[in-house]
Design a protein around this motif. Structure first.
Motif, short mmCIF file in Angstrom:
data_model
loop_
_atom_site.label_atom_id
_atom_site.label_comp_id
_atom_site.label_asym_id
_atom_site.label_seq_id
_atom_site.Cartn_x
_atom_site.Cartn_y
_atom_site.Cartn_z
N ARG A 250 0.84 -1.18 0.00
CA ARG A 250 0.00 0.00 0.00
C ARG A 250 0.89 1.24 0.00
O ARG A 250 1.85 1.32 0.74
CB ARG A 250 -0.90 0.01 1.23
CG ARG A 250 -2.03 1.04 1.14
CD ARG A 250 -2.96 0.89 2.33
NE ARG A 250 -2.32 1.34 3.55
CZ ARG A 250 -2.65 0.92 4.77
NH1 ARG A 250 -3.60 0.01 4.92
NH2 ARG A 250 -2.04 1.39 5.84
N ARG A 251 0.55 2.19 -0.85
CA ARG A 251 1.41 3.35 -1.07
C ARG A 251 1.67 4.10 0.25
O ARG A 251 0.77 4.25 1.07
CB ARG A 251 0.78 4.29 -2.09
CG ARG A 251 1.68 5.46 -2.49
CD ARG A 251 1.13 6.21 -3.65
NE ARG A 251 1.17 5.42 -4.88
CZ ARG A 251 2.25 5.27 -5.64
NH1 ARG A 251 3.40 5.85 -5.28
NH2 ARG A 251 2.21 4.56 -6.74
N GLY A 252 2.90 4.55 0.40
CA GLY A 252 3.29 5.29 1.58
C GLY A 252 4.07 4.42 2.56
O GLY A 252 4.90 3.60 2.16
N GLY A 253 3.78 4.59 3.85
CA GLY A 253 4.51 3.87 4.89
C GLY A 253 4.51 2.36 4.74
O GLY A 253 5.57 1.74 4.91
N PRO A 254 3.37 1.70 4.43
CA PRO A 254 3.39 0.25 4.29
C PRO A 254 4.35 -0.24 3.20
O PRO A 254 5.09 -1.21 3.40
CB PRO A 254 1.93 -0.08 3.94
CG PRO A 254 1.14 1.00 4.59
CD PRO A 254 2.00 2.23 4.44
N ALA A 255 4.36 0.42 2.05
CA ALA A 255 5.30 0.04 1.00
C ALA A 255 6.74 0.28 1.43
O ALA A 255 7.65 -0.49 1.11
CB ALA A 255 5.00 0.81 -0.28
N ALA A 256 6.97 1.37 2.18
CA ALA A 256 8.32 1.64 2.69
C ALA A 256 8.77 0.55 3.66
O ALA A 256 9.93 0.12 3.63
CB ALA A 256 8.35 3.00 3.37
N LEU A 257 7.86 0.08 4.51
CA LEU A 257 8.21 -1.01 5.43
C LEU A 257 8.49 -2.30 4.67
O LEU A 257 9.40 -3.07 5.04
CB LEU A 257 7.07 -1.23 6.43
CG LEU A 257 6.95 -0.22 7.56
CD1 LEU A 257 5.67 -0.45 8.35
CD2 LEU A 257 8.17 -0.28 8.48
N ALA A 258 7.73 -2.57 3.61
CA ALA A 258 8.00 -3.75 2.79
C ALA A 258 9.38 -3.65 2.16
O ALA A 258 10.16 -4.62 2.13
CB ALA A 258 6.93 -3.89 1.71
N ALA A 259 9.71 -2.45 1.65
CA ALA A 259 11.04 -2.24 1.06
C ALA A 259 12.13 -2.43 2.11
O ALA A 259 13.19 -3.00 1.83
CB ALA A 259 11.12 -0.85 0.44
N MET A 260 11.88 -1.96 3.34
CA MET A 260 12.86 -2.10 4.41
C MET A 260 13.08 -3.58 4.74
O MET A 260 14.22 -4.01 4.98
CB MET A 260 12.37 -1.35 5.65
CG MET A 260 13.40 -1.25 6.75
SD MET A 260 14.77 -0.15 6.33
CE MET A 260 14.02 1.45 6.63
N THR A 261 12.01 -4.37 4.75
CA THR A 261 12.13 -5.80 5.03
C THR A 261 12.94 -6.50 3.95
O THR A 261 13.84 -7.30 4.24
CB THR A 261 10.73 -6.43 5.13
OG1 THR A 261 9.95 -5.71 6.08
CG2 THR A 261 10.82 -7.88 5.56
N LEU A 262 12.62 -6.21 2.69
CA LEU A 262 13.36 -6.82 1.58
C LEU A 262 14.81 -6.35 1.56
O LEU A 262 15.73 -7.14 1.28
CB LEU A 262 12.67 -6.46 0.27
CG LEU A 262 11.29 -7.12 0.04
CD1 LEU A 262 10.57 -6.44 -1.11
CD2 LEU A 262 11.45 -8.61 -0.22
N PHE A 263 15.02 -5.07 1.85
CA PHE A 263 16.39 -4.57 1.94
C PHE A 263 17.19 -5.34 2.97
O PHE A 263 18.34 -5.75 2.73
CB PHE A 263 16.39 -3.08 2.28
CG PHE A 263 17.63 -2.62 3.00
CD1 PHE A 263 18.82 -2.49 2.31
CD2 PHE A 263 17.61 -2.35 4.36
CE1 PHE A 263 19.98 -2.08 2.96
CE2 PHE A 263 18.75 -1.94 5.02
CZ PHE A 263 19.94 -1.81 4.31
N ALA A 264 16.59 -5.55 4.15
CA ALA A 264 17.29 -6.26 5.22
C ALA A 264 17.62 -7.69 4.79
O ALA A 264 18.73 -8.18 5.04
CB ALA A 264 16.45 -6.27 6.49
N ALA A 265 16.68 -8.36 4.13
CA ALA A 265 16.92 -9.74 3.69
C ALA A 265 18.09 -9.79 2.72
O ALA A 265 18.98 -10.66 2.83
CB ALA A 265 15.66 -10.31 3.05
#
Length: 450
Positions: A250-265
């Motif tokens: 979902r656009r905004g914070g949720p998508a940013a959190l998803a990106a953060m999770t994938l970045f960490a992985a």
């Protein structure tokens, strides 16, 4: 009233110092573990057990997190702190005296359990107390805490390893970790457990899915069906733990959190195995691998500081993560293995690997600050604590992304010829993080018709 406000302000500053000290301790621990990994792997004859060596501590952390709040309520803050401290040190001593890979992993797992117990006093609870201005200063200072360890940590670790052996060197971070933890405990004192991630009810039913899935990947031992089932379990746990809308980007914070999770992985997985990639895939010495090891976090910290000072309003998370993905992919393709040699790639060599890993860090430095800000941007539709809640969610996202990255990457790297494939997978995951980051900017207000 003024006295209470002054006391709170002083406590917040102490808390900020403690959080930054913990970040410094994390940097020291990371460089010690990564620098020593090839030595430990050879000493314990554990080249086919890399997943155990790199994921044990994080597995223990996630097993303990759902239980830490209960321990705090039953034992009290003093006993919880004492128990966690003793078990943490004991686990590392157990790992340092190990003669087999599974014993080393068990010691790291025990230390991770204690880390989860101590997390009730940790950043995810404490950061909620800081206002946005101070919280952003803490983020910038935390990035800077990686610069000095990046410059001196690998070389110092190697010097200690030659002087006293890897077993004693493994224990070097313990005083630094405990000092940072004590600063945080002193700052939050009696309210430490009230808002910890460890005391979050969401973790109770779903919190064990991530470590169970990661453990299945580590222990699959080449059985791909078991590894796939473990990966699915870890993904299900990740989706359950993150805020609503994250999995749907979902656009905004949720998508940013998803990106953060994938970045960490992708990034944490790549970082945990970089010295093994260099010594095995590139054939460089451990001393040269240690130089490369520090290049990414040094570039990350330096780039973050420059961006924060020169153009703090310029947020380019998608571009930064795409740059990191390309650099990690180049490391995979340039490792000189037959699988990639057929595509026309030759080994990058020490110089090429150094530049590629530094570019990967610079990409993170460009992307991470903006991604953090977008992840923690309050929408204005919730309570006044929404931004602080999201700050804790960022820490959750990074932690639960890093565990499958370490476990899955280590399991893949444990098979013959699997190390370049693992880095190829890390590059793909980072590319997906960049795609998710393209949706991280909140949609602007709609203009009225006409």
């Amino acid at each position: 009233m003024a006295t209470a406000a002054t006391t709170r302000s002083a406590g917040d500053r102490l808390l900020a110092v403690g959080i930054v000290a913990l970040e410094f301790a994390a940097a020291v621990s990371t460089f010690v573990a990564s620098t020593l990994l090839p030595v430990v792997t050879e000493e314990l004859d554990a080249r086919d057990r890399l997943g155990l060596l790199v994921a044990g501590g994080t597995l223990g952390l996630f097993v303990a997190l759902p239980l830490a709040g209960t321990a705090l309520r039953r034992l009290g803050a003093g006993r919880t702190l004492a128990l966690g401290t003793v078990v943490y040190a004991g686990g590392l001593v157990f790992a340092a005296t190990a003669q087999q890979a599974w014993v080393f992993a068990a010691g790291q797992f025990t230390a991770g359990l204690a880390g989860g117990l101590l997390a009730v006093f940790g950043i995810s609870a404490a950061i909620r107390r800081l206002d946005e201005r101070l919280r952003l200063k803490v983020v910038a200072a935390s990035s800077a805490m990686w610069i000095l360890p990046a410059m001196a940590g690998p070389a110092a670790t190697l010097a200690l390893e030659h002087a006293v052996g890897w077993r004693w060197t493994l224990l070097v971070p313990v005083p630094v970790v405990l000092a940072g933890r004590l600063l945080v405990v002193r700052a939050v004192s009696g309210s430490a457990g009230s808002s910890s991630i460890a005391d979050d009810e969401r973790l109770r039913p779903a919190g064990l899915l991530v470590p169970v899935g990661a453990a299945a990947m580590v222990l699959a031992d080449g059985v791909w069906l078991g590894a796939a089932a473990g990966a699915a379990c870890a993904v299900a746990g990740t989706v359950a733990l993150l805020p609503a809308g994250t999995a749907r980007l979902r656009r905004g914070g949720p998508a940013a959190l998803a990106a953060m999770t994938l970045f960490a992985a992708g990034y944490v997985g790549a970082d945990s195995l970089i010295t093994v990639l260099l010594t095995d895939g590139y054939g460089v010495t451990l001393a040269h691998a240690a130089i490369v090891l520090g290049a990414a976090p040094f570039a990350w910290g330096l780039t973050s500081l420059v961006v924060a000072r020169v153009a703090p309003e310029r947020q380019v998370p998608a571009a930064g993560l795409a740059l990191t993905a390309a650099a990690v992919g180049l490391l995979a393709a340039g490792s000189g293995t037959p699988a990639f040699g057929t595509l026309g790639f030759e080994t990058l060599g020490f110089g090429g690997a150094l530049v590629a890993w530094a570019v990967a860090g610079a990409g993170v430095g460009l992307g991470y600050p903006g991604l953090y800000l977008r992840s923690t941007a309050a929408t204005g539709t919730g309570t006044g604590t929404e931004a602080a809640e999201l700050a804790a969610a960022v820490i959750t996202a990074e932690a639960i992304g890093g565990l499958p990255g370490r476990a899955g990457g280590g399991a893949l790297a444990s098979i013959d010829g699997g190390l370049p494939a693992a880095y190829g997978a890390f590059a793909v995951v980072l590319g997906l993080a960049a795609l998710a980051a393209t949706r991280s900017r909140a949609a602007g207000p709609r203009r009225p018709a006409g």
